[in-house]
Design a protein around this motif. Sequence first.
Motif, short mmCIF file in Angstrom:
data_model
loop_
_atom_site.label_atom_id
_atom_site.label_comp_id
_atom_site.label_asym_id
_atom_site.label_seq_id
_atom_site.Cartn_x
_atom_site.Cartn_y
_atom_site.Cartn_z
N ARG A 169 0.83 -1.20 0.00
CA ARG A 169 0.00 0.00 0.00
C ARG A 169 0.87 1.26 0.00
O ARG A 169 0.55 2.23 -0.68
N ARG A 170 1.97 1.22 0.73
CA ARG A 170 2.85 2.39 0.72
C ARG A 170 3.43 2.62 -0.67
O ARG A 170 3.75 3.74 -1.03
N ASN B 38 0.60 4.59 -2.64
CA ASN B 38 -0.16 5.58 -1.90
C ASN B 38 0.08 7.03 -2.32
O ASN B 38 -0.80 7.87 -2.20
N ALA B 39 1.30 7.31 -2.81
CA ALA B 39 1.70 8.71 -3.00
C ALA B 39 0.67 9.56 -3.77
O ALA B 39 0.32 10.66 -3.31
#
Lengths: 65, 409
Positions: B107-108, B111-112
């Motif tokens: 997810r990271r 995510n940006a």
Amino acid sequence: MKVEFDEPKCVAAGQCAMVAPDVFDQRDDDGVAIVLDATPDPSLHDEVREAAAVCPAAAIRLVEQ
Amino acid sequence: MFETLASAGRIPEYPMRREPQCPFFPAATVREMTREDPAGKVRIWDGSTPWFVTRHADQRALLNDPRLSIDEKRPGYPHMTRSRAAGAPHHPAMITNTDPPEHTRLRRGVNAPFMVKRVEALRPRIQQVLDGLIDDMLAGPQPADLVQAIGLPVPTVVITELLGAPYADREMFQRTSHVLISHDSTPEQSAAAGRELGGYLAALFAEKMAAPGDDVMSEMARKVRAGEMAHEEALTMSSAILIAGHETSASMISLGTLALLRHPDQLDLLRSSSGDPKFVAGAVEELLRYLTIVHTGVRRIANEDITLHDTTIKAGDGVIFELAGANYDEREFPEPEKLDLTRPARQHHAFGYGAHQCLGQSLARVELQVVYGTLYRRIPTLALAVPFEEVPFAMEGVAYGLKSLPVTW
Ligand code: HEM
Ligand code: SF4
């Protein structure tokens, strides 16, 4: 009030940055929260409490003094 | 004594039908179970009987509990539909089927573009798109269909721009994503729509790999080239973003408008407070709560035994969280059937809760704030062109919505 942040839990949903922009921001590369001010001014306490309450990952803990 | 569903030994079918006279409210059985039977069960399409958790406090505790998993490949996972069950074994690891810590890593990585400051930067563009759509609608014939004129095109433009896909391909996006999320699609139809969308996205992704631009697919292309993301994962994420971000926002725009037209006092209040971003933001939260468009539950499977209200959810049991239950839980939202735009509603579960809470929520919020803050101010005479009872609801998808919304002004 002291803001404690459990970074590994953060899913970077950004609710904190939306509710309390003076106290939380998001890291540019992955959106993980950054605490801008761990001992926020009392005028910001309501926002910070709301941020902690809506954080979906329960990653924000407040130590009320 | 009042006979509860559990004491009567009846297990209701899920998803449940709403009462036709109040199509915005969750089915009466959901409300009844929230009150009387907080650790009940429902029967789903395959005959299995997962647990049914509807209280706000229980959902907050359990949706953050590592003893529950979203691993859709495990036997006993309470799948939404037959075609999803058929598709699950073939999905790569992605944010919608992994648990922390793998979920956190994936997810990271995506995510940006969904960060608050990145979606805030899109606000002027969303405003401009909406203003143009309103101009076009006002210049056209009456009655107009608000779903086609505003509801669908706003998120389509936003998502296609975000992904870096040409807007000209929107008809294909709308058609395939509708088939993919509808409960009425056969596994064959879903598979065909998935292949069409997949083929298109693969070709587009190849272009982004060759000549990256400033968009989400290009960002993923850079990650793939740097060896930080698998090629298949990038493609699956692109289609997930397209599908998840499309009809959800569209439904909120048209259903929100219909709900407001049914509550003229609230509509007046919103119109006269359109200049106050805080008020509009609060109104968006209350409409998200009141409508809770994702009405097929978010689904998990237990890794271990879990105690809930003196009963034991056993390891391997399926669990369904009905989000509307929590959003109409009287303990959390007094008089929940009242649409009250001034109510503090931010703790609603319309975007879910826990690690999988909606990736696109900030984007959806900005879209809805722009639309609700603009549409009724610019068209103060907006009115339904047909009796309320004749407005066609679309209840079959993961999220409910409207097939059309005929309006005049
Ligand atoms: C008002 C509009 C929307 C609503 C009500 C909504 C609702 C939801 C809900 C309830 C979930 C949780 C699923 C679960 O826990 O299993 C979710 C997840 C997700 N949503 Fe949304 N959504 C909306 C808009 C969007 C938009 C605009 C996008 C993308 C551009 C998006 C992308 C996603 C993705 C990728 C996930 C999966 C997150 C994960 O599993 O980590 N959604 N959404
Ligand atoms: S609200 Fe919680 S999960 Fe979201 S960015 Fe802030 S700390 Fe992270």
